[in-house]
Write a protein that holds these residues in place. Structure first.
Motif, mmCIF file in Angstrom:
data_model
loop_
_atom_site.group_PDB
_atom_site.id
_atom_site.type_symbol
_atom_site.label_atom_id
_atom_site.label_comp_id
_atom_site.label_asym_id
_atom_site.label_seq_id
_atom_site.Cartn_x
_atom_site.Cartn_y
_atom_site.Cartn_z
ATOM 1 N N LYS A 82 -2.683 -6.777 -14.480
ATOM 2 C CA LYS A 82 -2.187 -5.421 -14.666
ATOM 3 C C LYS A 82 -1.024 -5.188 -13.716
ATOM 4 C CE LYS A 82 -3.516 -0.549 -14.727
ATOM 5 N NZ LYS A 82 -4.612 0.432 -14.531
ATOM 6 N N VAL A 83 0.170 -5.024 -14.284
ATOM 7 C CA VAL A 83 1.389 -4.781 -13.512
ATOM 8 C C VAL A 83 1.629 -3.282 -13.503
ATOM 9 C CG1 VAL A 83 3.833 -5.290 -13.276
ATOM 10 C CG2 VAL A 83 2.285 -7.007 -14.242
ATOM 11 N N VAL A 84 1.645 -2.670 -12.318
ATOM 12 C CA VAL A 84 1.743 -1.218 -12.200
ATOM 13 C C VAL A 84 3.174 -0.807 -11.877
ATOM 14 C CG1 VAL A 84 0.796 0.838 -11.091
ATOM 15 C CG2 VAL A 84 -0.662 -1.162 -11.471
ATOM 16 N N ASP A 139 3.142 -0.234 -15.724
ATOM 17 C CA ASP A 139 1.786 0.159 -16.128
ATOM 18 C C ASP A 139 1.390 -0.555 -17.433
ATOM 19 O OD1 ASP A 139 -0.648 1.339 -15.960
ATOM 20 O OD2 ASP A 139 -0.011 3.291 -16.728
ATOM 21 N N THR A 179 -0.833 -4.042 -19.068
ATOM 22 C CA THR A 179 -1.905 -5.005 -18.816
ATOM 23 C C THR A 179 -1.769 -6.178 -19.777
ATOM 24 O OG1 THR A 179 -3.355 -3.187 -18.153
ATOM 25 C CG2 THR A 179 -4.394 -5.297 -18.599
ATOM 26 N N PRO A 217 -5.451 -1.739 -7.986
ATOM 27 C CA PRO A 217 -4.233 -2.540 -7.765
ATOM 28 C C PRO A 217 -3.839 -2.535 -6.288
ATOM 29 C CG PRO A 217 -3.971 -0.983 -9.588
ATOM 30 C CD PRO A 217 -5.219 -0.602 -8.869
ATOM 31 N N GLN A 218 -3.148 -3.593 -5.884
ATOM 32 C CA GLN A 218 -2.714 -3.743 -4.489
ATOM 33 C C GLN A 218 -1.235 -4.109 -4.456
ATOM 34 O OE1 GLN A 218 -5.168 -6.565 -2.451
ATOM 35 N NE2 GLN A 218 -7.092 -5.570 -3.037
ATOM 36 N N TRP A 219 -0.615 -3.839 -3.301
ATOM 37 C CA TRP A 219 0.780 -4.210 -3.088
ATOM 38 C C TRP A 219 0.856 -5.658 -2.606
ATOM 39 C CZ3 TRP A 219 4.693 -1.437 -4.797
ATOM 40 C CH2 TRP A 219 4.534 -0.055 -4.978
ATOM 41 N N MET A 251 3.080 -3.955 -7.106
ATOM 42 C CA MET A 251 1.689 -3.532 -7.184
ATOM 43 C C MET A 251 1.090 -4.062 -8.480
ATOM 44 S SD MET A 251 -0.036 0.296 -7.280
ATOM 45 C CE MET A 251 0.086 0.553 -5.514
ATOM 46 N N LEU A 252 0.035 -4.817 -8.352
ATOM 47 C CA LEU A 252 -0.653 -5.353 -9.524
ATOM 48 C C LEU A 252 -2.103 -5.630 -9.178
ATOM 49 C CD1 LEU A 252 -0.934 -8.698 -8.992
ATOM 50 C CD2 LEU A 252 1.467 -8.600 -9.573
ATOM 51 N N ALA A 253 -2.893 -5.926 -10.217
ATOM 52 C CA ALA A 253 -4.301 -6.275 -10.073
ATOM 53 C C ALA A 253 -4.611 -7.420 -11.013
ATOM 54 C CB ALA A 253 -5.199 -5.077 -10.382
ATOM 55 N N THR A 254 -5.394 -8.377 -10.547
ATOM 56 C CA THR A 254 -5.795 -9.525 -11.352
ATOM 57 C C THR A 254 -7.300 -9.679 -11.270
ATOM 58 O OG1 THR A 254 -5.465 -11.028 -9.483
ATOM 59 C CG2 THR A 254 -3.611 -10.708 -10.989
#
Length: 1069
Positions: free
Chosen positions: A328-330, A366, A368, A433-435, A449-452
């Motif tokens: 997920k790319v924010v 935003d 995914t 998500p994190q930086w 900022m993204l989450a995997t």
């Protein structure tokens, strides 16, 4: 601010009540209880068929353990009017809130009155209209200015209750329990007597003077959570507002006029009801917030509101888990660019690029992405990089090559080890998500900022994410559709008056005809001939199919036409809005109305052209069929008030297909982009489209509510043409592309009644498709299905004894031809509605699922149906063959046993029916060993004779009406049809001749034959009067089973006599 929902009960009238006053009449009134509230109608004096026409209003709250969702209505006789007996109870009804509808869908319904006890004598019925309304509360300022002359209100801080006050509350609870026990003994008297509500209300002076804590804590009936005691919605208590005072303040005159006071009926209901009222203390008001009601949309018109709630199981226990790597790319920050950067993600052999970023204070995406993982070793690392496209690269060019980053500037990237990515299951909360600091490139201080995480198809982000097996197409997502709510519109044309006929078309004899149009549906009445100025009469019914929601532009257009030699002349037109037409749920007669006919020309000035007498109504008691009756998935009527509770749920797991054949050619390569569509009731589901795969795996699970077990679930597999451009197959026009249509792959049907309760059926079924060239095996589909009953088995078996269709289909049935025409119309309306959805469900897909062309002419189906009849009659042929074997003494031992059985049945005829019943039981028990272990939902090509049919007959079956074939082909088919018709004609003639011979036995067409027959009948009557019937029966049985040596090979005299009787065949021209 939320709206206040109220329940409106319109008490219309009652019919056939029981007399109670000793003079053959009654003075009835109605008391209605709902959610701890009681309302009462006026008393109608001395009338067994009273009419009230009163509206009773109730507040609707959230589900409560104290107040149920059942509406109780009691009809009682008023003792204050004339002499009466002690028992003045006239009947009651109890209705569940699931039968109530919103305003606009209500209809007058008559409910039979029920008994209070087994020995009660009750008769009659009561007519009600029950519906919900949403009242928007008036917006008032938080701190209104004080009125002139009124002292300013002092803010009083509420303190916690002391120990003495808490003890008073406990004592008050015990006191209320004792009072409730005492009130149970007098419940019947209090419910049957008309309560004096004016005396039950406390005087206002005493209420203002009361200030003690004990009196302030006096219990009262708790209103629903969405409304306060005054019937006005409570505002949510905000922290910054001053709490309410513990001591009730006197209200000003203006406030008492604006705010309604608590009805006394609500206080009285706490005495007569079994529920224990809530104790509400002054200063401790409930601070719960009122949930906001949802706006009414077109989905509100779809049947059961529970069907709009997603009830699919999140565990996906019928299908296989498919593991995906989610990225997920924010957003990003501190990127050295002023353009619209994109993110490229590389996982294993898959490369994908995001859409251009939205430029705000940060760069936002935003988005995914879900990458399929067939095995844990399929991918080891995931690379996420940010690129800056040049300004010359357009958005269309970037979308055409999503994996190409040539010509872009590299801004930085991140690399993840897949083994270190966390695994998430659906019960867990979403991963935050994190930086991450970008490395390399020009973004030295840039962050992304993204989450995997690693999840399955049950993840909340899966439906809206980009997937590797769908190529990211918008139309590739799985969706749930709902069919529109369909009504039968019945328009009865009675007569017309004051018709103004122009001088050009005037004559002594006029032929009038009414033309009715609703959308694309057009119906015409029979001509009514008017001579010498007589009024035209029709008394003819028109039935249309209408779909909700009805707009202001939806009209029923009725035009009066005069049939002349040169054509038809329109005399007048009337346009009737559908929103003004009454609805009914039974066969009661609707009041007819006169409508003025106006000029057919569209203009501001409308000239009067006469008037027409019409009776219009929406028939909600019918089930509007969009499927054939033998494969229907729903039999419920349109009106939700007539729906019965569901009997269970059916769960379908669409796992995948195997060995599909290529359906189209793209760049010289045959591919298939398959998706599945399932339909049951008004709910349609569509799986995601798996691109370029001959073995697509969906692993999606859906759930439907079952209202009738004898229904069918239909599932079809299709190939979409919306993902890729179809390569043309025409050599003459290489640049022309074929019209985009979704191709059929196959269809199966699952009958719900063949499923055992709680058992999971997981099997693979063949997909067969009938084409003009023959039957094609398109592949196989793997499914898992399970039926979960919600009622006991006895109640489920009781459903089999109920009629499948609603009562209106039996009270006022529709013709077979008319019902088939209405079904085709309903299919077109459903197809047009679903094709306008987003993403659309193609029209050809809907019509194929609904079998719109089921009754088209087919020689193949004629032969197949004839073989089905022969197969059904095979059992009778087997019985006749068995009797013939015993009669010819092929097995002497068996023949002797049959003689013994004959003697026993003749001398003991009471054993005939038990013997037959036991024989049928033995046959059923014997066939239990050969029962099908699994349902057989696939289409049987052998039963359909699809493999034995030549191409000419298949081409004729797929031909349209009118035919598009050449004249020679049509002439050959016509000659073939004439030959078949000649054979059918001969068979029908033979059947008619046999029946006419039976009639000739007593009609004296052949005097000698009739004389012999009636003389023989006299002899038989005398013999049967003298000889016991048992002896005659045994003698006839022995004569029929006599040994072949005592028989003649020639036909019997009785058969010869019957064949010589005359028929009417010799008189046919």
């Amino acid at each position: 601010m939320g709206t206040t929902r109220k329940l409106i009960v319109e008490v219309v009238d009652a019919r056939g009540l029981l007399p109670k006053d000793g003079h053959g009449t009654s003075s009835p009134y109605v008391v209605v209880d709902f959610y701890g509230q009681r309302r009462r109608t006026r008393t109608v004096h001395r009338n067994l068929n009273p009419a009230w026409n009163e509206l009773l209003e109730f507040n609707v709250g959230a589900p409560s353990d104290v107040f149920g969702d059942t509406l109780e209505l009691d009809v009682c006789h008023d003792r204050n009017v004339g002499p009466t007996r002690r028992n003045n109870f006239l009947g009651r009804i109890r209705l569940s809130s699931s039968q109530f509808v919103r305003k606009g869908e209500e209809a007058l319904m008559y409910f039979p009155l029920e008994k209070k006890s087994f020995f009660s004598w009750i008769q009659g019925e009561i007519g009600l209209k029950i519906y919900y309304v949403n009242n928007e509360p008036a917006v008032s300022p938080v701190n209104p200015p004080p009125e002139a002359g009124d002292p300013p209100a002092e803010s009083v801080v509420v303190e916690p209750p002391t120990k003495v006050e808490a003890d008073d509350i406990v004592a008050l609870d015990k006191k209320q329990e004792k009072e409730a026990e005492k009130s149970d003994a007098a419940k019947e008297e209090s419910s049957s007597d008309p309560p004096n509500y004016e005396q039950s209300a406390p005087p206002p002076e005493s209420a203002e003077a009361t200030t003690s804590p004990t009196v302030a804590a006096e219990p009262e009936v708790a209103p629903p959570p969405s409304a306060n005691v005054d019937g006005v919605e409570e505002k949510p208590k905000e922290p910054e507002l001053v709490p309410p005072t513990a001591t009730p303040q006197p209200q000003s005159q203006s406030q008492s006029q604006d705010e309604p006071t608590m009805p006394a009926e609500m206080v009285a209901s706490s005495v007569a009801s079994d529920s224990v009222p809530d104790v509400r203390l002054a200063g401790f008001a409930d601070a719960r917030r009122v949930p906001l009601s949802r706006q009414t949309t077109s989905e509100s018109f779809i049947g059961d509101p529970t069907d709009r709630i997603p009830n699919e199981r999140k565990s996906y226990d019928l299908v296989e888990k498919m593991h995906y790597l989610f990225v997920k790319v924010v957003k990003a920050r501190s990127l050295p660019t002023n353009g619209t950067p994109v993110v490229k993600i590389s996982a294993s052999n898959c490369h994908v690029r995001s859409k251009p970023a939205r430029k705000t204070t940060l760069f936002e995406w935003d988005q995914t992405f879900a990458f399929g993982r067939e095995s844990p070793e399929s991918m080891s690392t995931v690379e996420v990089s940010v690129w800056d496209p040049p300004a010359s690269l357009s958005l269309q060019d970037s979308a055409s090559s999503p994996a190409d980053v040539a010509g872009m500037s590299f801004l930085g990237g991140i690399c993840f080890d897949v083994t270190e990515i966390p695994i998430r299951d659906p019960p867990d909360s979403p991963l935050a998500p994190q930086w991450y600091r970008l490395e390399g490139g020009g973004a030295h201080n840039g962050d992304l900022m993204l989450a995997t995480w690693v999840g399955t198809q049950a993840d909340e982000a899966f439906p809206d994410s980009w997937k590797t097996d769908t190529v990211g197409s918008v139309n590739s997502k799985s969706k749930v559709y709902l069919s529109p709510k369909l009504w039968y519109l019945r328009a009865t044309v009675i007569e017309a008056q004051d018709i103004i006929v122009s001088s050009l078309t005037a004559s002594k004899e006029l032929s009038f005809q009414v033309r009715a149009q609703l959308g694309f549906q057009v119906l015409k009445s029979k001509p009514s001939v008017s001579r010498n100025g007589s009024l035209p009469l029709w008394n003819e019914d028109f039935i249309f199919v209408a779909s909700e929601p009805f707009g202001f532009d939806d009209h029923l257009i009725m035009s009066l036409e005069n049939r002349v030699v040169k054509g038809t002349a329109v005399l007048g037109v009337v346009r009737i809005p559908l929103t003004t037409i009454e609805r009914r749920v039974d066969d009661r007669k609707v009041v007819s109305r006169w409508f003025s006919l106006e000029d057919s020309l569209d203009g501001e000035k409308k000239a009067y052209k006469g008037r027409i007498h019409l009776r219009l109504c929406f028939d909600g008691g019918y089930h509007v069929m969009d499927e054939a009756s033998h494969v229907s998935s729903d039999y419920r009527p349109t009106a939700r008030q007539l729906w019965k509770p569901h009997v269970g749920t059916v769960e379908l797991g669409i796992i995948g297909c195997k060995s599909l054949i290529p359906m189209k050619t793209i760049n010289g390569k045959g591919i298939t982009d398959a998706y599945a569509v399932a339909k049951y009731g008004p709910k349609w589901v569509r799986t995601r489209t798996v691109s370029d795969s001959m073995d697509p795996r969906w692993n999606e699970q859906y759930t439907w509510r079952v209202y009738d077990p004898c229904t069918v679930l239909t599932l079809g597999v299709f190939d979409t043409s919306g993902v890729h451009e179809i390569e043309t197959r025409s050599k003459e026009q290489p640049q022309k592309q074929e019209q985009k249509h979704d191709f059929r792959i196959g269809k199966i049907r699952i009958r719900i009644s063949t499923l055992q309760a709680g058992r999971v059926y997981r099997n693979t079924y063949p997909l067969l498709l009938l084409c003009p060239t023959g039957v094609r095996h398109m592949g196989e589909i793997e499914l898992a299905v399970r039926l979960i009953p919600s009622i006991p088995t006895v109640d489920l078996c009781h459903v089999y004894t109920q009629p499948a269709l609603p009562p209106m289909h039996h009270i006022k049935p529709l013709g077979v031809v008319q019902q088939e025409m209405l079904r085709n119309t309903a299919s077109k309306i459903v197809a047009a509605h679903l094709s306008r959805s987003e993403p659309p469900l193609p029209r050809e897909v809907v019509l194929y699922m609904l079998d719109a062309n089921l009754h088209a002419f087919s020689m193949r189906k004629i032969r197949a149906n004839w073989l089905r009849i022969v197969n059904v009659l095979t059992c009778l042929v087997d019985v006749a063959r068995w009797v013939e074997d015993k009669r010819t003494w092929k097995n002497p031992t068996a023949t002797l046993l049959v003689h013994a059985l004959l003697v026993m049945l003749v001398w003991f005829p009471d054993l005939i029916l038990p013997t037959l019943s036991f024989y049928v039981f033995v046959i059923g028990a014997w066939n239990y060993r050969f029962r099908p272990r699994d349902p057989q939902p696939f289409l049987d090509s052998k039963l359909s004779l699809a493999e034995l049919t030549d191409r000419d007959e298949l081409d004729e079956e797929f031909d349209t009406v009118p035919s598009t074939r050449s004249g020679e082909v049509v002439r050959a088919r016509y000659d073939k049809l004439r030959a078949i018709g000649a054979r059918v004609q001969s068979v029908l003639g033979d059947v008619a001749a046999q029946g006419e011979r039976v009639q000739a036995l007593v009609t004296w067409r052949d005097p000698r034959a009739t004389g012999v027959f009636i003389g023989l009948c006299l002899v038989v009557a005398v013999v049967l009067y003298v000889v016991p019937s048992k002896m005659v029966g045994m003698a006839l049985g022995f004569y029929y089973l006599r040994h072949p040596m005592f028989r003649d090979r020639m036909p019997s005299p009785a058969l010869n006599f019957f064949r010589r009787l005359p028929s009417l065949s010799d008189r046919m021209m």
